[in-house]
Design an enzyme around this catalytic site. Structure first.
Site, PDB file in Angstrom:
ATOM      1  N   LYS A  22      48.341 -42.852 -45.960  1.00  0.00           N
ATOM      2  CA  LYS A  22      48.276 -44.161 -45.554  1.00  0.00           C
ATOM      3  C   LYS A  22      49.694 -44.923 -46.189  1.00  0.00           C
ATOM      4  O   LYS A  22      49.980 -45.611 -45.546  1.00  0.00           O
ATOM      5  CB  LYS A  22      47.204 -44.539 -46.338  1.00  0.00           C
ATOM      6  CG  LYS A  22      46.653 -46.141 -46.038  1.00  0.00           C
ATOM      7  CD  LYS A  22      45.195 -46.647 -46.829  1.00  0.00           C
ATOM      8  CE  LYS A  22      44.151 -45.687 -46.007  1.00  0.00           C
ATOM      9  NZ  LYS A  22      43.083 -46.040 -46.324  1.00  0.00           N
ATOM     10  N   ARG A  91      43.047 -49.152 -52.071  1.00  0.00           N
ATOM     11  CA  ARG A  91      42.538 -48.208 -51.052  1.00  0.00           C
ATOM     12  C   ARG A  91      43.278 -46.842 -51.424  1.00  0.00           C
ATOM     13  O   ARG A  91      44.229 -46.700 -51.819  1.00  0.00           O
ATOM     14  CB  ARG A  91      43.320 -48.558 -49.769  1.00  0.00           C
ATOM     15  CG  ARG A  91      42.671 -49.795 -49.116  1.00  0.00           C
ATOM     16  CD  ARG A  91      43.273 -50.376 -47.729  1.00  0.00           C
ATOM     17  NE  ARG A  91      42.879 -51.479 -47.205  1.00  0.00           N
ATOM     18  CZ  ARG A  91      41.856 -51.739 -46.222  1.00  0.00           C
ATOM     19  NH1 ARG A  91      41.422 -50.442 -45.855  1.00  0.00           N
ATOM     20  NH2 ARG A  91      41.533 -52.774 -45.919  1.00  0.00           N
ATOM     21  N   GLY A 100      36.365 -41.712 -44.926  1.00  0.00           N
ATOM     22  CA  GLY A 100      35.364 -42.101 -45.730  1.00  0.00           C
ATOM     23  C   GLY A 100      35.061 -41.278 -46.905  1.00  0.00           C
ATOM     24  O   GLY A 100      33.957 -41.579 -47.433  1.00  0.00           O
ATOM     25  N   SER A 767      48.541   0.934 -40.306  1.00  0.00           N
ATOM     26  CA  SER A 767      47.735  -0.561 -40.025  1.00  0.00           C
ATOM     27  C   SER A 767      46.696  -0.729 -41.099  1.00  0.00           C
ATOM     28  O   SER A 767      46.092   0.056 -41.498  1.00  0.00           O
ATOM     29  CB  SER A 767      46.630   0.285 -38.660  1.00  0.00           C
ATOM     30  OG  SER A 767      45.825  -0.766 -38.480  1.00  0.00           O
ATOM     31  N   CYS A 835      44.413  -4.223 -38.395  1.00  0.00           N
ATOM     32  CA  CYS A 835      43.250  -4.034 -37.552  1.00  0.00           C
ATOM     33  C   CYS A 835      42.073  -4.563 -38.267  1.00  0.00           C
ATOM     34  O   CYS A 835      40.798  -4.300 -37.503  1.00  0.00           O
ATOM     35  CB  CYS A 835      43.241  -2.671 -37.136  1.00  0.00           C
ATOM     36  SG  CYS A 835      42.945  -1.495 -38.438  1.00  0.00           S
ATOM     37  N   TYR A 855      52.597  -6.343 -35.330  1.00  0.00           N
ATOM     38  CA  TYR A 855      51.444  -6.716 -34.224  1.00  0.00           C
ATOM     39  C   TYR A 855      50.277  -6.925 -35.178  1.00  0.00           C
ATOM     40  O   TYR A 855      49.981  -6.654 -36.461  1.00  0.00           O
ATOM     41  CB  TYR A 855      51.215  -5.690 -33.195  1.00  0.00           C
ATOM     42  CG  TYR A 855      50.353  -4.404 -33.754  1.00  0.00           C
ATOM     43  CD1 TYR A 855      49.117  -4.120 -33.872  1.00  0.00           C
ATOM     44  CD2 TYR A 855      50.996  -3.410 -34.382  1.00  0.00           C
ATOM     45  CE1 TYR A 855      48.223  -2.864 -34.429  1.00  0.00           C
ATOM     46  CE2 TYR A 855      50.623  -2.073 -34.507  1.00  0.00           C
ATOM     47  CZ  TYR A 855      49.064  -1.944 -34.980  1.00  0.00           C
ATOM     48  OH  TYR A 855      48.823  -0.837 -35.188  1.00  0.00           O
TER      49      TYR A 855
END
Length: 883
Positions: A22, A91, A100, A767, A835, A855
């Protein structure tokens, strides 16, 4: 000494860490020359210091005094001046929008004297002045003094009856102020503070303290906002929307946050202050109506909206006030939006030349894409909720309740939709889970068997619905209120919210899933077109490959349609269930080499057929096949049930023999027992049979003109010697059959990560099995502990998020990083992937890119999410030079 206070003229939108969203945006609008009331921002650093020490940091009061003096000079009034008062608002404003969640106090500076000066300022408008005073006491009492807000609301409602609040006379409002002051006196034992400077100081402290209010803590946890950021505090000269019908307040959006479509969107409320819009005390009017009410202010607002959207290059959410026809801007921020709106807006901004496609990819998230893929219940449909569980796997599913896997399969084969209801699921339920539209359990958490498997299949799942009393033997469950659901009764489950409904709730299909499945073109639907454009660019820029966890040809084919570039995990233990379980049981019970070989010979052609189908579905792409990794108890009967059967004389000679085997193989903690590579070394021929089946399937595919690319993964390795023993046998079979395949291992034991340099001497790929690696690093079982204490751990801040949902970077992540560095130091071309379930988690995908994996592998349904996040990770880290 640190600077704790900044005038709006000193900041800008890039200082959100310091000034909060803000404050930074108020400063930015001030710099743009927009009509912003003057003010200053107290930094997040001041908040953190206050929360740490329980008092305002040294120098803060002096800085506030200096900036307040400058503000008073600018405005030509002093705070609370009796005859001509300056009033201010206090504020909150954290870095990330938390609407809120924290506190605001308006009209600070009013007391029994200055209220008359305020009326004089407003041309003798006594009603406005007393209305502002009662608002101050009401907000201050609730926010700063901790008084139940209902006490003030009830007093207001009793006074106005059926009238609107603006119908109250000045005399009535003056009496209401006295009533409010009496409430403060009763609740606190003190008078409402009349000193304007004391009002402001107490309000500032209340905003600081609201950072740790329960609702703010809960919101941060839900949105994964760090708890140590703190909030800034904005002190702003008041402008008034409650001066009369020529004044008002409103909220505007530069585009529709629901759909993303361009236009004029927002609400306006005459003769009101900003909090009235949020509180809903009166019905607002559409923003377009402002054109008739205040034509000049409306035209100015539209111009400002265009300026802000072009400046921020995004949808802007704006709060404004009109004071006697004069427009004032109170706040702007990049607006929250639905997932569909996010994709539409990103591509619209590209077409307008405001952003490029790289930026468009960064403007959307994998979570938003996932939301677009889930089927949804029709929001307008009537529903009867009977229970709520954990939202384990999103989506909407409707079907007959069934209480066994066999029944699920039977009905599904007839073309009927079913929901598999269990106390909890186990591997034997896999067929039923595949057949069912959704899975509902009364036990287990988000990482229970049901949840993990359902997510892997993109299957809707609600777990841990403890309100339900499930009776499989009686084929029914009982819900609160005495509701009994019997087998065949239709239920609906919402995996997004965790809700369970009685009866059929209409489901709306996702056009985005149909697009990924190839059932519709990208040109038909504007949302699908937006998704197509962003995903196409994401695939073009990302460095991480995206593989699938898939165990059947059907899963593999679906994964390929969803964009998988290979299979990173094919779990062979899932191939041994159902009718084949008997063959594994025969292998375990084999007495002598001849019986054992007979069992293996029976299994091998079945395994070969499995692998042939998967290699065919993924032709030309890598397929990483993990050799069998189950705890042995999953393939043997329950010890207690079998013992009872034998003891009561109902068992056969085979049952007695089986009981002896069960006793012999019984383990206190099967997940840490005879499984993975240990099983392959202890049961002669088991791994060799699997490797030969893989090799023969690959050779057959190659002879048929295919391009099979198998990779063999040895599970649960903790020492290089284990891997070497299996590798030697596997390599010999590959040479014998003339098949080429990488041989590597799953890094899921902490010792494997710590000795990655040694293991890389024998492994061609790693992996990371992050499910088990997380269990073993933390020392707890994911199946047992989530429901037991994870909620408390989240509440205490031990976890920001479950380590089974997102990689624990400090612990598990550190082991992964070490394994990557040491593995690649020994073998520079070492192929690296993940994995575990984390492979489809957006934050974990970013981490995998950061540490240099090749990957990620995840369930087919999560492949598009991983593809998108892989691109976002590269763009966030500035390209592939970090790898």
């Amino acid at each position: 000494m640190a600077k704790f206070v900044y005038d709006f003229t000193e900041g800008n939108k890039d200082l959100k860490d310091l000034l909060g969203g803000k404050g930074a945006n108020l400063a930015e609008m001030t710099n743009l020359g927009l009509p912003v009331p003057p003010g200053f921002t107290i930094t997040t650093e001041a908040c953190r210091a206050y929360l740490a020490d329980g008092r305002t940091p040294e120098g803060l009061d002096r800085e506030i005094g200096e900036h307040l003096g400058a503000l008073e000079k600018t405005m030509g009034r002093r705070l609370g001046q009796a005859d001509d008062p300056l009033l201010v608002s206090v504020r909150s404003g954290a870095k990330f929008s938390m609407p809120g969640m924290m506190e605001t106090v308006l009209n600070i500076g009013l007391n029994d004297e200055s209220v008359h000066g305020l009326a004089k300022q407003a041309g003798g408008n006594e009603r406005f002045a007393w209305d502002s005073y009662r608002r101050l006491i009401q907000m201050f009492g609730k926010t700063v003094l901790g008084i139940d807000g209902d006490r003030f609301e009830h007093a207001l409602d009793d006074l106005k009856g059926a009238r609107q609040d603006y119908d109250l006379t000045p005399e009535e409002l003056q009496r209401l102020v006295e009533t409010y002051k009496g409430i403060v006196r009763e609740e606190t034992g003190r008078e409402f503070p009349a000193d304007p400077r004391e009002q402001m100081e107490l309000a500032i402290k209340a905003v600081f303290e609201s950072w740790n209010a329960p609702r703010a803590v809960l919101y941060r946890r839900q949105e994964r906002i760090p708890a140590d950021l703190g909030t800034a505090v904005n002190v702003v000269a008041m402008v008034f929307g409650n001066c009369g019908m020529d004044s008002g307040t409103g909220v505007a959006f530069t585009r529709d946050p629901g759909s993303g479509h361009q236009g004029v969107y927002g609400d306006y409320l005459q003769n009101a202050q900003g909090e009235d819009v949020v509180a809903g005390i009166r019905n607002t009017v559409p923003l377009q109506d402002l054109e008739k009410i205040h034509p000049e202010a409306y035209r100015e607002l539209l111009g400002i909206m265009e300026t802000l959207e072009n400046h921020y290059r995004d949808l802007c959410d704006i709060e404004f006030t009109i004071e006697r026809g004069k427009l004032w801007m109170l706040q702007t921020r990049v607006g929250k939006r639905t997932a569909g709106a996010a994709f539409r807006i990103a591509t619209q901004l590209v077409d307008q030349g405001l952003i490029d496609m790289d930026e468009a990819v960064q403007r959307v998230t994998g979570d938003q894409l996932a939301q677009l893929m889930f089927p949804r219940f029709d929001d307008k449909a009537a529903k009867k909720r009977i229970a709520t569980g954990m939202n384990a796997s999103p989506g909407a599913a409707v079907g007959q309740a069934v209480f066994s896997s066999e029944r699920a399969v039977e009905l599904a084969e007839r073309g009927e939709d079913v929901i598999l209801v269990r106390r909890e699921t186990n591997p034997d339920d896999l067929a039923g889970m595949i057949a069912a539209r959704g899975v509902l359990t009364s036990r287990g958490g988000k990482t229970s068997h049901a949840a993990v498997v359902a997510r892997g299949m993109g299957k809707t799942c609600v777990c841990g619905a403890e309100e339900l009393e499930v009776s499989p033997a009686e084929r029914r469950f009982t819900a609160p209120g005495g509701v009994v659901v019997r087998e065949g009764d239709v239920i609906s489950i919402d995996g997004t919210s965790g809700a369970v409904y009685l009866g059929e709730v209409p489901v709306a299909d996702s056009p985005v899933v149909r697009y990924f499945e190839g059932e519709r073109e990208a040109g038909g639907d504007d949302l699908v077109r937006a998704v197509h454009r962003i995903m196409s660019h994401a695939d073009a820029v990302r460095a991480l490959g995206v593989y699938a966890n898939a165990d059947t040809p059907e899963d593999a084919a679906r994964a390929r349609r969803f964009g998988a570039q290979g299979i990173g995990l094919c779990r062979t233990e899932h191939m041994f269930l159902g009718e084949r379980r008997q063959l594994v049981e025969d292998l375990i019970l084999a007495e002598g080499e001849e019986e054992r070989q007979a069992a293996l010979d029976a299994l091998e052609p079945l395994q070969k057929a499995d692998f042939t189908g998967i290699l065919e579905a993924m032709d030309g792409l890598p397929v990483t096949i993990r050799l069998i990794d189950p705890p042995l108890h999953e393939f043997l009967p329950d010890h207690v049930e079998l013992a009872v059967k034998v003891a009561t004389g109902k068992g056969t000679e085979k049952d007695a023999k089986l009981l002896e085997a069960v006793k012999r193989l019984h383990e206190q903690n099967p997940m840490l027992g005879l499984r993975g590579v240990r099983l392959g070394l202890v049961v002669p021929g088991l791994f060799a049979m699997q490797v030969r089946a893989i090799a023969e399937a690959a050779r057959e595919r190659r002879e048929q003109g295919g391009d099979p690319r198998p990779e063999i993964m040895i599970p649960l390795v903790g020492a290089v010697q284990e891997l070497e023993a299996v590798r030697e046998e596997a390599a010999a079979i590959l040479r014998e059959t003339g098949v080429e395949a990488l041989i590597g291992t799953m890094i899921e034991v902490p010792r494997a990560a710590l000795t990655a340099g040694q293991i890389a001497e024998a492994a061609e790929f790693f992996s990371f099995g992050t499910n088990d690696l997380t269990q073993m690093t933390w020392g707890f079982s994911r199946d047992d502990v989530e429901a037991a204490f994870f909620a408390k751990y989240l509440e205490l801040g031990v976890f920001g998020v479950s380590p089974f949902e997102t990689i624990d970077r400090d612990g598990v992540g550190r082991l992964m990083r070490l394994a990557v560095e040491e593995g690649r130091a020994v073998r520079p071309d070492l192929k690296l992937g993940i994995c575990g379930e984390h492979g489809g988690d957006p934050d974990s995908v970013h981490f995998c890119h950061e540490i240099g994996l090749d990957y990620v592998s995840c369930s087919p349904f999560r492949i598009p999410v991983a593809r998108l996040e892989a691109a976002r990770a590269l763009l966030t880290f500035g390209g592939s030079d970090t790898r």
